[in-house]
Design an enzyme around this catalytic site. Structure first.
Site, PDB file in Angstrom:
ATOM      1  N   ASP A  64     -10.139   4.600  -2.541  1.00  0.00           N
ATOM      2  CA  ASP A  64      -9.048   5.128  -3.366  1.00  0.00           C
ATOM      3  C   ASP A  64      -9.665   5.683  -4.650  1.00  0.00           C
ATOM      4  O   ASP A  64     -10.896   5.789  -4.761  1.00  0.00           O
ATOM      5  CB  ASP A  64      -7.991   4.042  -3.634  1.00  0.00           C
ATOM      6  CG  ASP A  64      -8.525   2.937  -4.553  1.00  0.00           C
ATOM      7  OD1 ASP A  64      -9.742   2.955  -4.866  1.00  0.00           O
ATOM      8  OD2 ASP A  64      -7.728   2.078  -4.959  1.00  0.00           O
TER       9      ASP A  64
ATOM     10  N   GLU B 231       0.831  -1.211   0.000  1.00  0.00           N
ATOM     11  CA  GLU B 231       0.000   0.000   0.000  1.00  0.00           C
ATOM     12  C   GLU B 231       0.865   1.261   0.000  1.00  0.00           C
ATOM     13  O   GLU B 231       0.536   2.231  -0.665  1.00  0.00           O
ATOM     14  CB  GLU B 231      -0.959   0.006   1.197  1.00  0.00           C
ATOM     15  CG  GLU B 231      -2.119  -0.969   1.071  1.00  0.00           C
ATOM     16  CD  GLU B 231      -3.039  -0.674  -0.109  1.00  0.00           C
ATOM     17  OE1 GLU B 231      -3.027   0.454  -0.619  1.00  0.00           O
ATOM     18  OE2 GLU B 231      -3.762  -1.592  -0.529  1.00  0.00           O
TER      19      GLU B 231
ATOM     20  N   TYR C 147      -6.285   6.603   4.293  1.00  0.00           N
ATOM     21  CA  TYR C 147      -6.566   5.548   3.331  1.00  0.00           C
ATOM     22  C   TYR C 147      -5.802   4.261   3.691  1.00  0.00           C
ATOM     23  O   TYR C 147      -6.377   3.172   3.717  1.00  0.00           O
ATOM     24  CB  TYR C 147      -6.191   6.006   1.897  1.00  0.00           C
ATOM     25  CG  TYR C 147      -6.055   4.832   0.990  1.00  0.00           C
ATOM     26  CD1 TYR C 147      -7.188   4.199   0.494  1.00  0.00           C
ATOM     27  CD2 TYR C 147      -4.800   4.279   0.696  1.00  0.00           C
ATOM     28  CE1 TYR C 147      -7.083   3.055  -0.279  1.00  0.00           C
ATOM     29  CE2 TYR C 147      -4.692   3.141  -0.072  1.00  0.00           C
ATOM     30  CZ  TYR C 147      -5.835   2.540  -0.562  1.00  0.00           C
ATOM     31  OH  TYR C 147      -5.731   1.402  -1.312  1.00  0.00           O
TER      32      TYR C 147
END
Ligand code: SF4
Length: 351
Positions: free
Chosen positions: A144, A43, A126
């Site tokens: 996202d 990520e 996020y």
């Protein structure tokens, strides 16, 4: 038996995911739990780069440092060197810092909950949600760019981005299932990446075509709308809503901004500097030691030259506690001339 709409959306997308999920090196096999270290690493890398580029870096990192403890023990220079080519070196530094915190303070195990993840260096809203959902199957809402597009179309949201973000978060949250939340998050991302693509969405093969309002209205490819042709840069920061019991009722901490600069001399909810690096460490600017909890939605405010996204956290200290600033009674807040962005924080923090 006919399922209610939300459950049907969930079931259809998960069934689609079971058949069409992308195979990615950081993804667990069906039915298996993902390694939080791998999820986190991927990520952070994916924040800047495409899946195709990240695959190589990810595999090299994992081979060289198979666990977060290995990464924490590596010299920073080695990490930076291995990162070379991915850009944004602040991320690599934060990556290394985060590994050290996880190794030293969490015994080498990533925490499972969003607020604790958010407290780690380099982990923004996020990423915290993505790790909580994908690695720990917590029902976190992960939004996202792909998810923004899918949700905007599903509900035919005509408000342009970024103003539509709160609505997108709310809508995405409303369909996040309690079970298989990690698969659901990844399914939305895959749907956006492979079917609900920016220019030519493949509505004919979409598991949500029956419910999609943009498709029905014939505007799928036009959504999401964007406000400016020339995007404003986004700056990020944290706002700390700190309460205590005062002699005459609940109080909140405010302070005056420096005379120089934006909103100079105005009252504010204490916040970290507003910077373009969304992974910058805001916690070191907390006005006091407290048990902070994150408020769900960030406050978004658009200034002339940039868009500001503030993560709001709420905390409490004991009655006599000291902190730099002015304690203001909650029922007297209206006496203070707060700039709009601050009134948005007040609204968000007070629910
Ligand atoms: Fe996207 Fe089309 Fe599916 Fe709607 S029907 S979510 S526009 S691919």
């Amino acid at each position: 038996m006919t399922l209610p709409k939300t459950q049907r959306l969930q079931a259809d997308l998960l069934a689609w995911y079971d058949r069409h999920r992308r195979v990615l090196p950081w993804r667990a096999a069906p039915g298996e739990r993902a390694d939080p270290y791998a999820v986190w690493l991927s990520e952070i890398m994916l924040q800047q780069t495409t899946v195709a580029t990240v695959k190589n870096y990810f595999e090299r990192f994992l081979q060289r440092w198979p666990t977060v403890k290995h990464l924490a023990a590596a010299p920073l220079d080695d990490v930076l060197t291995e990162w070379a080519g991915l850009g944004y070196y602040a991320r690599a530094r934060n990556l290394h810092k985060c590994a050290a915190v996880v190794a030293e303070q969490h015994g080498g195990r990533f925490p499972a909950d969003e607020a604790a993840l958010l407290a780690l260096p380099g982990i923004g809203r996020y990423t915290a949600a993505a790790i909580a959902a994908i690695a720990f199957d917590r029902p976190a809402t992960v939004v996202d760019g792909n998810v923004e597009r899918v949700v905007s179309r599903l509900h035919a949201i005509e408000t342009p981005l970024p103003e539509s973000k709160p609505e997108i978060w709310r809508r995405a949250g409303a369909i996040t299932p309690e079970k298989r939340a990690g698969d659901f998050a990844q399914a939305m991302m895959d749907l956006g990446a492979t079917v609900c693509t920016p220019r030519n969405p493949l509505c004919m093969v979409c598991p949500w075509s029956w419910a999609c309002e943009a498709r029905a209205a014939g505007v799928a490819a036009e959504l999401p709308r964007k406000k400016d042709k020339k995007p404003r840069p986004t700056r990020y920061g944290m706002a700390f809503w700190l309460e205590r019991d005062g002699p005459a009722g609940r109080e909140v901490l405010l302070r005056r901004r420096p005379e120089e600069g934006l909103l100079g001399g105005m009252m504010e909810v204490p916040s970290s500097p507003w910077v373009e690096d969304d992974a910058a460490d805001g916690w070191s600017h907390a006005p006091a030691q407290a048990e902070w909890t994150a408020v769900d939605e960030p406050v978004v405010h658009v200034f002339t030259h940039f868009r500001l996204e503030l993560d709001v956290v709420r905390g409490e200290v004991s009655a006599g506690a000291k902190a730099e600033g002015i304690w203001v009674r909650l029922d007297r807040l209206a006496d203070y001339a707060l700039p709009t962005v601050m009134t948005k924080i007040v609204k968000t923090a007070m629910g």
